[in-house]
Design a protein around this motif. Structure first.
Motif, mmCIF file in Angstrom:
data_model
loop_
_atom_site.group_PDB
_atom_site.id
_atom_site.type_symbol
_atom_site.label_atom_id
_atom_site.label_comp_id
_atom_site.label_asym_id
_atom_site.label_seq_id
_atom_site.Cartn_x
_atom_site.Cartn_y
_atom_site.Cartn_z
ATOM 1 N N ILE A 72 15.863 -4.027 -4.394
ATOM 2 C CA ILE A 72 16.262 -5.012 -5.678
ATOM 3 C C ILE A 72 15.454 -6.013 -5.696
ATOM 4 C CG2 ILE A 72 18.542 -4.150 -5.871
ATOM 5 C CD1 ILE A 72 19.326 -6.888 -4.510
ATOM 6 N N GLY A 73 14.385 -6.217 -4.569
ATOM 7 C CA GLY A 73 13.612 -7.700 -4.630
ATOM 8 C C GLY A 73 12.899 -7.547 -5.791
ATOM 9 N N GLY A 74 11.875 -6.475 -6.040
ATOM 10 C CA GLY A 74 10.982 -6.317 -6.956
ATOM 11 C C GLY A 74 11.747 -6.997 -8.555
ATOM 12 N N LEU A 75 12.892 -6.102 -8.667
ATOM 13 C CA LEU A 75 13.550 -6.456 -10.049
ATOM 14 C C LEU A 75 13.962 -7.937 -10.038
ATOM 15 C CD1 LEU A 75 15.229 -5.356 -12.445
ATOM 16 C CD2 LEU A 75 17.308 -4.965 -10.969
ATOM 17 N N LEU A 76 14.278 -8.537 -8.742
ATOM 18 C CA LEU A 76 14.715 -9.923 -8.869
ATOM 19 C C LEU A 76 13.557 -10.626 -9.147
ATOM 20 C CD1 LEU A 76 17.275 -10.204 -5.864
ATOM 21 C CD2 LEU A 76 17.779 -10.197 -8.551
ATOM 22 N N ARG A 77 12.605 -10.641 -8.975
ATOM 23 C CA ARG A 77 11.073 -11.137 -9.296
ATOM 24 C C ARG A 77 10.728 -11.038 -10.400
ATOM 25 N NH1 ARG A 77 6.255 -11.747 -5.168
ATOM 26 N NH2 ARG A 77 6.000 -13.070 -6.680
ATOM 27 N N PHE A 78 10.931 -9.737 -11.074
ATOM 28 C CA PHE A 78 10.479 -9.650 -12.541
ATOM 29 C C PHE A 78 11.541 -10.312 -13.262
ATOM 30 C CE2 PHE A 78 10.371 -6.969 -16.525
ATOM 31 C CZ PHE A 78 9.277 -6.974 -16.364
ATOM 32 N N ASN B 64 8.320 2.420 -10.478
ATOM 33 C CA ASN B 64 6.915 1.614 -10.036
ATOM 34 C C ASN B 64 6.062 1.287 -11.409
ATOM 35 O OD1 ASN B 64 7.063 2.008 -7.094
ATOM 36 N ND2 ASN B 64 6.727 4.346 -7.459
ATOM 37 N N ILE B 65 6.030 -0.172 -11.421
ATOM 38 C CA ILE B 65 5.484 -0.687 -12.527
ATOM 39 C C ILE B 65 3.809 -1.187 -11.832
ATOM 40 C CG2 ILE B 65 4.968 -2.238 -14.335
ATOM 41 C CD1 ILE B 65 7.803 -2.562 -14.484
ATOM 42 N N THR B 66 2.796 -0.397 -12.473
ATOM 43 C CA THR B 66 1.360 -0.981 -12.185
ATOM 44 C C THR B 66 0.681 -1.806 -13.035
ATOM 45 O OG1 THR B 66 1.194 0.860 -10.688
ATOM 46 C CG2 THR B 66 -0.737 -0.133 -11.567
ATOM 47 N N PHE B 67 0.503 -2.795 -12.642
ATOM 48 C CA PHE B 67 -0.378 -3.851 -13.856
ATOM 49 C C PHE B 67 -1.592 -3.700 -13.793
ATOM 50 C CE2 PHE B 67 4.017 -5.769 -13.010
ATOM 51 C CZ PHE B 67 4.253 -6.157 -14.016
ATOM 52 N N PRO C 192 -3.079 1.072 -5.411
ATOM 53 C CA PRO C 192 -3.005 -0.456 -5.627
ATOM 54 C C PRO C 192 -2.115 -0.803 -4.535
ATOM 55 C CG PRO C 192 -2.748 0.819 -7.662
ATOM 56 C CD PRO C 192 -2.493 1.953 -6.721
ATOM 57 N N PRO C 193 -2.540 -2.250 -4.240
ATOM 58 C CA PRO C 193 -1.663 -3.058 -3.534
ATOM 59 C C PRO C 193 -0.325 -3.152 -4.078
ATOM 60 C CG PRO C 193 -3.142 -4.322 -4.541
ATOM 61 C CD PRO C 193 -3.515 -2.999 -4.687
ATOM 62 N N VAL C 194 0.583 -3.373 -3.356
ATOM 63 C CA VAL C 194 2.053 -3.401 -3.798
ATOM 64 C C VAL C 194 2.762 -5.112 -3.464
ATOM 65 C CG1 VAL C 194 4.492 -2.866 -3.411
ATOM 66 C CG2 VAL C 194 2.814 -0.970 -3.111
ATOM 67 N N ILE C 195 3.367 -5.431 -4.483
ATOM 68 C CA ILE C 195 3.775 -6.737 -4.460
ATOM 69 C C ILE C 195 5.169 -6.818 -3.389
ATOM 70 C CG2 ILE C 195 5.295 -8.606 -5.588
ATOM 71 C CD1 ILE C 195 3.628 -7.598 -8.173
ATOM 72 N N LYS C 196 4.943 -7.880 -2.394
ATOM 73 C CA LYS C 196 5.859 -7.966 -1.433
ATOM 74 C C LYS C 196 7.200 -8.676 -2.127
ATOM 75 C CE LYS C 196 2.685 -8.209 2.550
ATOM 76 N NZ LYS C 196 2.214 -8.844 3.288
ATOM 77 N N ALA C 197 8.378 -8.064 -1.947
ATOM 78 C CA ALA C 197 9.606 -8.525 -2.437
ATOM 79 C C ALA C 197 10.780 -8.354 -1.547
ATOM 80 C CB ALA C 197 9.945 -7.872 -3.897
ATOM 81 N N PHE C 198 11.559 -9.223 -1.547
ATOM 82 C CA PHE C 198 12.736 -9.389 -0.580
ATOM 83 C C PHE C 198 13.974 -9.828 -1.499
ATOM 84 C CE2 PHE C 198 15.935 -11.063 2.625
ATOM 85 C CZ PHE C 198 15.710 -10.047 3.212
ATOM 86 N N PRO C 199 15.196 -9.041 -1.264
ATOM 87 C CA PRO C 199 15.456 -7.936 -0.347
ATOM 88 C C PRO C 199 14.874 -6.601 -0.663
ATOM 89 C CG PRO C 199 17.178 -8.459 -1.478
ATOM 90 C CD PRO C 199 16.179 -9.308 -1.972
ATOM 91 N N PRO C 200 14.726 -5.516 0.127
ATOM 92 C CA PRO C 200 14.290 -4.363 -0.106
ATOM 93 C C PRO C 200 15.139 -3.683 -1.453
ATOM 94 C CG PRO C 200 14.662 -4.666 1.987
ATOM 95 C CD PRO C 200 15.261 -5.512 1.649
ATOM 96 N N GLY D 272 -5.404 -9.326 -6.757
ATOM 97 C CA GLY D 272 -6.698 -8.950 -7.822
ATOM 98 C C GLY D 272 -5.961 -8.403 -9.302
ATOM 99 N N SER D 273 -6.814 -7.715 -9.656
ATOM 100 C CA SER D 273 -6.551 -7.462 -11.193
ATOM 101 C C SER D 273 -5.499 -6.162 -11.273
ATOM 102 C CB SER D 273 -7.853 -7.026 -12.049
ATOM 103 O OG SER D 273 -8.459 -6.241 -11.433
ATOM 104 N N VAL D 274 -5.356 -5.422 -10.254
ATOM 105 C CA VAL D 274 -4.338 -4.246 -10.130
ATOM 106 C C VAL D 274 -3.319 -4.303 -9.245
ATOM 107 C CG1 VAL D 274 -4.489 -1.582 -10.156
ATOM 108 C CG2 VAL D 274 -6.538 -2.899 -11.040
ATOM 109 N N PHE D 275 -2.079 -3.987 -9.314
ATOM 110 C CA PHE D 275 -1.278 -4.241 -8.301
ATOM 111 C C PHE D 275 0.198 -3.444 -8.885
ATOM 112 C CE2 PHE D 275 -1.725 -8.302 -10.104
ATOM 113 C CZ PHE D 275 -0.400 -8.428 -10.948
ATOM 114 N N THR D 276 0.951 -3.129 -7.823
ATOM 115 C CA THR D 276 2.122 -2.309 -8.341
ATOM 116 C C THR D 276 3.451 -3.241 -7.988
ATOM 117 O OG1 THR D 276 1.088 -0.222 -7.848
ATOM 118 C CG2 THR D 276 3.448 -0.197 -7.870
ATOM 119 N N LEU D 277 4.399 -3.038 -8.803
ATOM 120 C CA LEU D 277 5.637 -3.625 -8.540
ATOM 121 C C LEU D 277 6.600 -2.494 -8.396
ATOM 122 C CD1 LEU D 277 7.523 -6.084 -8.267
ATOM 123 C CD2 LEU D 277 7.925 -5.981 -10.798
#
Length: 490
Positions: A50-56, A83-86, A40-48, A72-77
């Motif tokens: 910890i960026g995903g955690l901050l967005r979550f 890794n969390i896939t929605f 699945p496509p990956v959510i872009k998050a900055f900084p590397p 779309g309806s499937v993507f990964t954080l």
């Protein structure tokens, strides 16, 4: 000088940890790409890192609103080392709801509940034992049991609202929260708690509840004051219920409540439940139902008072039901209140208290989106879906942000038009909420009484959502002005 050396050492160690995580992530990405998997496509998050955690942490629903239109309806954080896939929408979430426990497991992601529920129950036991314990819940919520619970619900509502004056102003949210815990005490925890120990047990449950913090999800045993109060309350509750269970067994008394059902339950090998298991199962039952019912009953009332056409519709339904059954309100009478049922269901669609459902993947699986794209979800991912977001998808629900209970009326049935798992306020599939019938009956019993006996006006602004709560509910007070009346049947 020594401090400078220590700071330098910590800095170097920190760099090493970060570098190791980055390298590990890059290696895993290369391996997955070489394997030919359609990730699945990956959510872009900055900084590397910890960026995903901050967005979550900023808010998962905010993140979903931003990423769903793009990805779309499937993507990964990427969440630090996880890794969390929605999976958003019924087209891709079927595996989430239907998969066996060996493929998608609840246990790892919900183990933070163990200190609250206690040892030996639910997420502290293997799947076979947990299935048997869920059977105990199922048996305690069968139709014949629900009928006896409804009788308690009706009496509790009558007694509670008899203390209101002929007119006045109240915080509807507070009043419903208090009534729900009284009702739950009688139906679930038993007569002994309701009649003699309510204040003590309610205070202990309050400490348990306040010991469930966002940080508890990651560090459930962190030695902080809230966790210490939680642990003391859990120990005291075990002592109280041990005494009640012992008294019931020695006297031979048999009550009509969930406590009695758990006392009488037996495993397939013939073993009875222990006092510790009964206590843990009761705590789990109360946690599963108390907040969700009080939150949903409050949203139901707020929307009815905001949209007078639906308030008129449910009042007319009460007149029709009363014309047929008089003042009698029981399980079967509540089941006839379809208009009220749809109003509750719509409030739940817009505001499901559990905004995120999680599983741990133990095997690879694939999903296909509505557009025909195929994605492979690797073993080891946390898999998530969101009732709060999926319940408002515009290709399933017309004007999804609008309050429209008639979307569930015969002929429209928007929750069924797109197939199974279009409406997931109560989850679904293997792990659907066992307490759904209980919740609807409880809220109907309360609002049936209110609609028959009072006129209301909402005098505070329409409530906002409290996104900061573990179970997402109503922010602030919901002030209403009431006037006592007796519904007249033509």
């Amino acid at each position: 000088m020594e401090l400078d050396i220590m700071d330098s050492k910590f800095f170097n160690v920190g760099l090493l940890v970060v570098a190791t995580l980055i390298v590990a992530k890059l290696i895993s990405v290369v391996i997955m790409r070489k394997s030919g998997k359609r990730l699945p496509p990956v959510i872009k998050a900055f900084p590397p890192i910890i960026g995903g955690l901050l967005r979550f942490l900023k808010g998962p629903i905010i993140m979903l609103k931003e990423e769903y239109p793009k990805l779309g309806s499937v993507f990964t954080l990427n969440l630090v080392n996880k890794n969390i896939t929605f999976l958003i929408g019924p087209e891709v979430s079927a595996h989430f709801f239907k998969a066996s426990e060996t493929d998608l497991s609840q246990q790892e992601v919900y183990r933070f509940n163990v200190p609250t529920f206690g040892p030996g129950v639910v997420f502290d036991v293997d799947y076979t034992i947990r299935q048997e314990q869920f059977r105990f819940f199922t048996e305690a919520l069968r139709a014949n049991k629900l009928k006896s619970y409804v009788d308690h619900m009706v009496v509790e509502a009558q007694d509670y609202f008899s203390k209101w004056g002929d007119s006045g102003e109240v915080d509807l949210k507070y009043e419903l929260e208090h009534l729900i815990i009284l009702t739950a005490s009688r139906c679930l925890l038993g007569r002994e708690v309701r009649d003699k120990l309510f204040d003590d047990v309610s205070a202990l449950f309050h400490d348990l509840d306040n010991g469930m913090l966002p940080i508890s999800v990651l560090f459930p045993y962190l030695p902080i004051p809230a966790h210490r109060r939680r642990d003391r309350a859990r120990k005291k509750l075990a002592e109280i219920f041990s005494n009640i269970i012992g008294s019931r067994k020695s006297s031979g008394k048999c009550e009509t409540d969930m406590l009695q059902c758990f006392i009488d339950s037996k495993y397939k090998d013939g073993r009875g439940t222990t006092e510790g298991e009964v206590t843990g199962l009761l705590i789990a039952a109360l946690f599963a139902g108390q907040h969700t019912s009080s939150i949903t009953s409050t949203w139901t009332g707020a929307y009815l008072l905001r949209f007078k056409e639906y308030l008129s519709a449910v009042v007319e339904e009460q007149k029709t039901v009363m014309k047929k059954h008089g003042e009698n309100v029981d399980h079967d009478v509540l089941s006839e209140m379809e208009v009220l049922h749809r109003c509750i269901k719509e409030a739940l669609r817009l505001h499901p208290p559990l905004i995120m459902l999680l599983r741990q993947s133990h095997s690879d699986f694939s999903v296909t989106t509505l557009e025909g794209k195929e994605y492979d979800i690797p073993k080891g991912h946390i898999v998530a879906t969101s009732p709060a977001f999926a319940n408002r998808l515009p290709h399933i629900f017309k004007d999804p942000d609008s309050y429209d209970p008639d979307r569930f009326a015969p002929g429209r049935d928007e929750d069924k038009a797109a197939g199974q798992f279009s409406y997931i306020s109560f989850g679904g599939g293997r792990h659907g909420c066992l307490g759904e019938p209980f919740a609807y009956l409880q809220i109907k019993a309360i609002w049936s009484h209110l609609l028959r006996n009072f006129e209301f006006d909402l005098i505070s602004p329409f409530p906002e959502i409290d996104w900061n709560a573990m179970v997402v509910g109503v922010k602030g007070k919901v002030m209403v002005r009431y006037k006592r009346r007796k519904l007249v049947v033509d």
